[in-house]
Design a protein around this motif. Structure first.
Motif, PDB file in Angstrom:
ATOM      1  N   GLU A  55       0.835  -1.207   0.000  1.00 55.86           N
ATOM      2  CA  GLU A  55       0.000   0.000   0.000  1.00 55.86           C
ATOM      3  C   GLU A  55       0.869   1.256   0.000  1.00 55.86           C
ATOM      4  O   GLU A  55       0.587   2.215  -0.716  1.00 55.86           O
ATOM      5  N   VAL A  56       1.916   1.247   0.804  1.00 53.78           N
ATOM      6  CA  VAL A  56       2.840   2.382   0.856  1.00 53.78           C
ATOM      7  C   VAL A  56       3.475   2.586  -0.522  1.00 53.78           C
ATOM      8  O   VAL A  56       3.598   3.720  -1.008  1.00 53.78           O
ATOM      9  N   LEU A  57       3.851   1.482  -1.160  1.00 51.03           N
ATOM     10  CA  LEU A  57       4.437   1.554  -2.505  1.00 51.03           C
ATOM     11  C   LEU A  57       3.450   2.177  -3.487  1.00 51.03           C
ATOM     12  O   LEU A  57       3.813   3.058  -4.267  1.00 51.03           O
ATOM     13  N   GLN A  58       2.209   1.747  -3.455  1.00 51.95           N
ATOM     14  CA  GLN A  58       1.191   2.284  -4.361  1.00 51.95           C
ATOM     15  C   GLN A  58       0.979   3.782  -4.145  1.00 51.95           C
ATOM     16  O   GLN A  58       0.824   4.539  -5.098  1.00 51.95           O
ATOM     17  N   GLU A  59       0.969   4.196  -2.874  1.00 48.57           N
ATOM     18  CA  GLU A  59       0.793   5.621  -2.583  1.00 48.57           C
ATOM     19  C   GLU A  59       1.941   6.444  -3.165  1.00 48.57           C
ATOM     20  O   GLU A  59       1.727   7.508  -3.741  1.00 48.57           O
ATOM     21  N   SER A  60       3.155   5.934  -3.022  1.00 47.09           N
ATOM     22  CA  SER A  60       4.317   6.649  -3.570  1.00 47.09           C
ATOM     23  C   SER A  60       4.240   6.714  -5.082  1.00 47.09           C
ATOM     24  O   SER A  60       4.548   7.737  -5.684  1.00 47.09           O
ATOM     25  N   MET A  61       3.824   5.611  -5.693  1.00 43.25           N
ATOM     26  CA  MET A  61       3.721   5.572  -7.159  1.00 43.25           C
ATOM     27  C   MET A  61       2.651   6.539  -7.665  1.00 43.25           C
ATOM     28  O   MET A  61       2.808   7.129  -8.734  1.00 43.25           O
ATOM     29  N   MET A  62       1.583   6.715  -6.895  1.00 45.49           N
ATOM     30  CA  MET A  62       0.522   7.635  -7.299  1.00 45.49           C
ATOM     31  C   MET A  62       0.971   9.095  -7.208  1.00 45.49           C
ATOM     32  O   MET A  62       0.445   9.959  -7.910  1.00 45.49           O
ATOM     33  N   MET A  63       1.949   9.371  -6.359  1.00 46.96           N
ATOM     34  CA  MET A  63       2.405  10.751  -6.183  1.00 46.96           C
ATOM     35  C   MET A  63       3.271  11.231  -7.348  1.00 46.96           C
ATOM     36  O   MET A  63       3.325  12.427  -7.621  1.00 46.96           O
ATOM     37  N   ILE A  64       3.926  10.321  -8.043  1.00 46.51           N
ATOM     38  CA  ILE A  64       4.823  10.725  -9.132  1.00 46.51           C
ATOM     39  C   ILE A  64       4.075  11.451 -10.256  1.00 46.51           C
ATOM     40  O   ILE A  64       4.480  12.551 -10.642  1.00 46.51           O
ATOM     41  N   PRO A  65       2.973  10.885 -10.787  1.00 50.42           N
ATOM     42  CA  PRO A  65       2.255  11.631 -11.849  1.00 50.42           C
ATOM     43  C   PRO A  65       1.713  12.970 -11.355  1.00 50.42           C
ATOM     44  O   PRO A  65       1.707  13.953 -12.098  1.00 50.42           O
ATOM     45  N   ASP A  66       1.298  13.023 -10.080  1.00 50.95           N
ATOM     46  CA  ASP A  66       0.806  14.276  -9.519  1.00 50.95           C
ATOM     47  C   ASP A  66       1.917  15.316  -9.487  1.00 50.95           C
ATOM     48  O   ASP A  66       1.715  16.473  -9.880  1.00 50.95           O
ATOM     49  N   CYS A  67       3.096  14.904  -9.053  1.00 52.00           N
ATOM     50  CA  CYS A  67       4.251  15.820  -9.034  1.00 52.00           C
ATOM     51  C   CYS A  67       4.594  16.270 -10.450  1.00 52.00           C
ATOM     52  O   CYS A  67       4.893  17.443 -10.668  1.00 52.00           O
ATOM     53  N   GLN A  68       4.557  15.349 -11.385  1.00 55.04           N
ATOM     54  CA  GLN A  68       4.867  15.699 -12.771  1.00 55.04           C
ATOM     55  C   GLN A  68       3.873  16.725 -13.314  1.00 55.04           C
ATOM     56  O   GLN A  68       4.263  17.666 -13.987  1.00 55.04           O
ATOM     57  N   ARG A  69       2.610  16.530 -13.005  1.00 53.19           N
ATOM     58  CA  ARG A  69       1.579  17.453 -13.482  1.00 53.19           C
ATOM     59  C   ARG A  69       1.797  18.849 -12.890  1.00 53.19           C
ATOM     60  O   ARG A  69       1.783  19.859 -13.603  1.00 53.19           O
ATOM     61  N   ARG A  70       2.037  18.907 -11.574  1.00 53.36           N
ATOM     62  CA  ARG A  70       2.265  20.206 -10.927  1.00 53.36           C
ATOM     63  C   ARG A  70       3.559  20.851 -11.422  1.00 53.36           C
ATOM     64  O   ARG A  70       3.616  22.068 -11.611  1.00 53.36           O
ATOM     65  N   LEU A  71       4.582  20.033 -11.640  1.00 58.07           N
ATOM     66  CA  LEU A  71       5.853  20.553 -12.147  1.00 58.07           C
ATOM     67  C   LEU A  71       5.683  21.111 -13.553  1.00 58.07           C
ATOM     68  O   LEU A  71       6.204  22.180 -13.871  1.00 58.07           O
ATOM     69  N   ALA A  72       4.947  20.412 -14.394  1.00 56.64           N
ATOM     70  CA  ALA A  72       4.720  20.878 -15.766  1.00 56.64           C
ATOM     71  C   ALA A  72       4.019  22.236 -15.759  1.00 56.64           C
ATOM     72  O   ALA A  72       4.388  23.146 -16.513  1.00 56.64           O
ATOM     73  N   LYS A  73       3.038  22.378 -14.866  1.00 54.84           N
ATOM     74  CA  LYS A  73       2.298  23.648 -14.777  1.00 54.84           C
ATOM     75  C   LYS A  73       3.220  24.768 -14.287  1.00 54.84           C
ATOM     76  O   LYS A  73       3.242  25.862 -14.854  1.00 54.84           O
ATOM     77  N   ALA A  74       3.991  24.490 -13.240  1.00 54.37           N
ATOM     78  CA  ALA A  74       4.900  25.502 -12.694  1.00 54.37           C
ATOM     79  C   ALA A  74       5.990  25.858 -13.708  1.00 54.37           C
ATOM     80  O   ALA A  74       6.363  27.025 -13.843  1.00 54.37           O
ATOM     81  N   HIS A  75       6.473  24.861 -14.434  1.00 53.00           N
ATOM     82  CA  HIS A  75       7.507  25.080 -15.454  1.00 53.00           C
ATOM     83  C   HIS A  75       6.958  25.990 -16.547  1.00 53.00           C
ATOM     84  O   HIS A  75       7.630  26.930 -16.990  1.00 53.00           O
ATOM     85  N   GLU A  76       5.734  25.722 -16.961  1.00 55.47           N
ATOM     86  CA  GLU A  76       5.099  26.532 -18.003  1.00 55.47           C
ATOM     87  C   GLU A  76       4.905  27.976 -17.536  1.00 55.47           C
ATOM     88  O   GLU A  76       5.181  28.920 -18.279  1.00 55.47           O
ATOM     89  N   GLU A  77       4.451  28.147 -16.290  1.00 59.25           N
ATOM     90  CA  GLU A  77       4.237  29.502 -15.758  1.00 59.25           C
ATOM     91  C   GLU A  77       5.547  30.281 -15.687  1.00 59.25           C
ATOM     92  O   GLU A  77       5.601  31.461 -16.041  1.00 59.25           O
ATOM     93  N   LEU A  78       6.609  29.620 -15.218  1.00 64.16           N
ATOM     94  CA  LEU A  78       7.897  30.296 -15.118  1.00 64.16           C
ATOM     95  C   LEU A  78       8.452  30.613 -16.506  1.00 64.16           C
ATOM     96  O   LEU A  78       8.995  31.698 -16.726  1.00 64.16           O
ATOM     97  N   SER A  79       8.289  29.695 -17.447  1.00 60.87           N
ATOM     98  CA  SER A  79       8.743  29.950 -18.821  1.00 60.87           C
ATOM     99  C   SER A  79       8.029  31.153 -19.406  1.00 60.87           C
ATOM    100  O   SER A  79       8.652  32.005 -20.058  1.00 60.87           O
ATOM    101  N   GLU A  80       6.736  31.223 -19.178  1.00 57.70           N
ATOM    102  CA  GLU A  80       5.925  32.342 -19.674  1.00 57.70           C
ATOM    103  C   GLU A  80       6.410  33.652 -19.055  1.00 57.70           C
ATOM    104  O   GLU A  80       6.550  34.654 -19.751  1.00 57.70           O
ATOM    105  N   MET A  81       6.674  33.628 -17.756  1.00 61.20           N
ATOM    106  CA  MET A  81       7.113  34.841 -17.077  1.00 61.20           C
ATOM    107  C   MET A  81       8.471  35.292 -17.618  1.00 61.20           C
ATOM    108  O   MET A  81       8.696  36.487 -17.812  1.00 61.20           O
TER     109      MET A  81
END
Length: 114
Positions: A55-81
């Motif tokens: 279960e702990v492994l699954q929770e960690s694995m689920m966090m990776i796509p979430d981090c990627q999504r948030r990182l992509a958004k933040a990367h795009e915002e900073l690039s735009e700025m």
């Protein structure tokens, strides 16, 4: 740093750096957790303990796509700025932002091209 644009640049740079590091930490945690589960299986550990570790492994694995999504958004915002604030090119914050964007590229989700 009286210019509010510099403050925003610093904040957005920090977000990109933090999310990039967070993704790397989750990826390492997945590997560590998988190794722990493999050791538990090899030693014939209790099923309950094994399930909890999975279960702990699954929770960690689920966090990776979430981090990627948030990182992509933040990367795009900073690039735009950065594109919009080119007159700040000589500032330390601008240079740090450009470096952070470059460093974070390896942690961005891969675009699927068909």
């Amino acid at each position: 740093m009286s210019d509010p644009r510099l403050r925003q640049l610093t904040i957005k740079t920090g977000v990109v750096k933090r999310l990039s590091k967070e993704k790397v930490v989750y990826e390492k945690e997945v590997v560590t957790q998988q190794n722990r589960i493999d050791k538990l299986k090899a030693s014939g550990s209790d099923d309950h303990v094994l399930r909890k570790q999975e279960e702990v492994l699954q929770e960690s694995m689920m966090m990776i796509p979430d981090c990627q999504r948030r990182l992509a958004k933040a990367h795009e915002e900073l690039s735009e700025m950065i594109k919009n604030e080119e007159e700040l090119k000589e500032t330390e914050q601008y240079q740090a932002a450009v470096a952070a964007l470059e460093d974070a590229k390896v942690n961005l989700p891969q675009k699927i091209t068909a």
